[in-house]
Design a protein around this motif. Structure first.
Motif, mmCIF file in Angstrom:
data_model
loop_
_atom_site.group_PDB
_atom_site.id
_atom_site.type_symbol
_atom_site.label_atom_id
_atom_site.label_comp_id
_atom_site.label_asym_id
_atom_site.label_seq_id
_atom_site.Cartn_x
_atom_site.Cartn_y
_atom_site.Cartn_z
ATOM 1 N N SER A 198 0.440 -1.089 -0.319
ATOM 2 C CA SER A 198 -0.157 0.180 0.276
ATOM 3 C C SER A 198 1.151 1.231 -0.231
ATOM 4 O O SER A 198 0.299 2.157 -0.441
ATOM 5 C CB SER A 198 -0.514 0.022 0.923
ATOM 6 N N SER A 199 2.291 0.893 -0.013
ATOM 7 C CA SER A 199 3.188 1.905 0.094
ATOM 8 C C SER A 199 3.354 2.521 -1.152
ATOM 9 O O SER A 199 3.722 3.666 -1.512
ATOM 10 C CB SER A 199 4.056 1.886 1.268
ATOM 11 N N PHE A 200 3.533 1.591 -2.095
ATOM 12 C CA PHE A 200 4.834 1.800 -3.006
ATOM 13 C C PHE A 200 4.254 0.554 -3.531
ATOM 14 O O PHE A 200 4.322 -0.673 -3.777
ATOM 15 C CB PHE A 200 5.940 2.047 -2.802
ATOM 16 N N SER A 201 4.171 0.954 -5.279
ATOM 17 C CA SER A 201 3.938 0.071 -6.462
ATOM 18 C C SER A 201 4.671 1.283 -7.930
ATOM 19 O O SER A 201 4.421 1.892 -7.921
ATOM 20 C CB SER A 201 2.471 -0.280 -6.847
ATOM 21 N N TYR A 202 5.361 0.408 -8.579
ATOM 22 C CA TYR A 202 6.044 0.973 -9.894
ATOM 23 C C TYR A 202 5.404 0.158 -10.876
ATOM 24 O O TYR A 202 5.449 -1.102 -11.116
ATOM 25 C CB TYR A 202 7.046 0.748 -10.148
ATOM 26 N N THR A 203 4.952 0.703 -11.953
ATOM 27 C CA THR A 203 4.751 -0.088 -13.872
ATOM 28 C C THR A 203 4.526 0.704 -14.836
ATOM 29 O O THR A 203 4.360 2.616 -14.961
ATOM 30 C CB THR A 203 2.447 0.532 -13.623
ATOM 31 N N ARG A 204 5.330 0.380 -15.547
ATOM 32 C CA ARG A 204 5.441 -0.020 -17.036
ATOM 33 C C ARG A 204 4.808 0.198 -17.950
ATOM 34 O O ARG A 204 4.644 -1.234 -18.059
ATOM 35 C CB ARG A 204 7.192 0.815 -16.726
ATOM 36 N N GLN A 205 4.084 0.766 -18.900
ATOM 37 C CA GLN A 205 3.452 -0.181 -19.957
ATOM 38 C C GLN A 205 3.741 0.794 -21.320
ATOM 39 O O GLN A 205 4.218 1.302 -21.562
ATOM 40 C CB GLN A 205 1.632 0.463 -20.046
#
Length: 419
Positions: A198-205
């Motif tokens: 819930s503190s951090f996420s990274y997404t690349r599309q």
């Protein structure tokens, strides 16, 4: 009129069965679940009509006035002057994935083709059709030191073609298909820390949209020896070229409590499709037994993908096939059933970590079932395909596929005489 209605009903049921089965059986709508489709344009479509699919995929030398062979447009001139052909097909498949330790199954349904063909003059014939070119569909994850990483992709390329075949002289025909090629493909990577999800996420599309053309040129030469022996030799050439495209990369970081930050960057990129060369032959004995072989080469190693000229390996395929018709003039139903078998060996274009990723083997078998009181055919075939990895770290895939096609074949272009 009764035969016409029967054929049309069978065709509509065939085209709908894939969609209905998918809705009731939790089948993926992406046409494939293969992790190999993470690379490039994904899984290249197995092009070929119902009879070709059951005969190992041979097509370059096939010449049948009752079926559309859109792989070699020179074959269109085989259709007779009174016939209109409408052909369509779908597939259902189950694939087992294994890395040597874990196994997983996935089921898919797919649209294969819809085509039509008719004679335009004594020396020319026309064909129109809609075909898939490639399919992307995967969803997989792994755990790293930095946390969990999930890969997801979907999309594909499609083509609609207009083709013509011309009989240059009695035994020699040429033809061409010009296709409009289009589609969208996206590849997504998501990273997160399980304990801090819930503190951090990274997404690349990565998103890619394509619009372009595709050209296929074909030729066939047929020679008869005596009354019972016919040999046809065929060849196809497709030039390679760059594709018009729009590409972008979207990065998103943040958390659920403070919100997310998203940046979208348009990318100027070069994409291409390869030169394709194919050749094959068929031998027909007494109108009952057909045997044939094909070879195909695609120069993917010289194709750029996202500005990278070393993304792919060259693709090769060798196929063998046969068809047996017990009695073309028999009156019983079984005498007119066509029995088909085939096999092929292929080297796909996937490259992982700088090496060819896998080899592919397939065996096929099927039937051409006449639809009563019509000249139409229901084609049913089964395919077993094994994708064998070149490294133990890559996945093994075993696929069992059922292909169903209907060839609507009726005499439309004739004048009725009234006494």
């Amino acid at each position: 009129m009764i035969g016409y209605r029967q054929t049309l009903l069978v065709f509509l049921l065939t085209m709908l069965c894939g969609d209905l089965y998918a809705q009731t059986s939790s089948i993926s709508p992406n046409n494939t679940n293969s992790p190999y489709t993470r690379y490039g344009y994904g899984q290249l479509a197995d092009q070929g009509s119902g009879n070709s699919k059951a005969m190992g995929g041979i097509a370059y030398g096939l010449r049948d006035k009752y079926q559309v062979n859109f792989v070699n447009p020179a074959s269109y001139t085989a259709v007779d002057s009174l016939t209109f052909i409408f052909d369509g097909g779908v597939s259902l498949q189950n694939t087992n994935f294994s890395n040597g330790t874990l196994k997983q199954n996935a089921r898919n349904s797919s649209f294969d083709y819809v085509t039509m063909m008719f004679r335009a003059s004594k020396w020319a014939a026309i064909s129109i059709g809609l075909l898939p070119y490639s399919n992307v569909g995967y969803n997989m994850g792994e755990t790293r030191d930095i946390g969990q990483v999930i890969y997801y992709g979907e999309g594909g390329l499609h083509q609609v073609y207009l083709g013509a075949g011309f009989k240059i002289f009695k035994n020699f025909s040429i033809g061409a298909n010009i296709s409009y090629l289009w589609g969208d493909i996206s590849h997504t990577l998501t990273q997160s820390l399980p304990e801090l999800a819930s503190s951090f996420s990274y997404t690349r599309q990565q998103s890619m949209s394509f619009t372009s053309y595709k050209l296929d040129l074909g030729a066939q030469y047929t020679q008869q020896f005596g009354k019972k022996h016919v040999v046809t030799v065929g060849a196809v050439f497709s030039p390679g070229h760059d594709l018009s495209n729009d590409a972008s990369v979207t990065d998103q970081t943040g958390n659920s409590s403070m919100g997310y930050t998203q940046t979208v960057k348009d990318t100027v990129a070069t994409f291409g499709i390869p030169v394709t060369l194919g050749g094959g032959f068929t031998y027909v004995y007494d109108g009952r037994l057909t045997v044939g072989a094909d070879v195909m080469y695609q120069g993917w190693s010289k194709v750029s993908f996202l500005n990278n000229d070393e993304t792919f390996c060259n693709r090769y395929k060798v196929a063998l096939g046969a068809e047996y018709l017990p009695n073309p003039f028999g009156r019983s139903y079984l005498a007119n059933v066509k029995y088909r078998v085939g096999a092929y060996y292929s080297k796909p274009y996937y490259k992982i970590d700088g090496v060819r990723a896998a080899n592919e083997y397939g065996v096929t078998a099927g039937f051409g079932l006449p639809i009563p009181r019509t000249r139409s055919i229901l084609s049913v075939s089964a395919q077993y395909v094994r994708t064998e990895p070149t490294k133990s770290a890559f996945l093994t895939e075993n696929t069992f596929r059922i292909c169903v096609g209907v060839t609507f074949n009726e005499r439309w272009f004739f004048k009725r005489k009234v006494n």
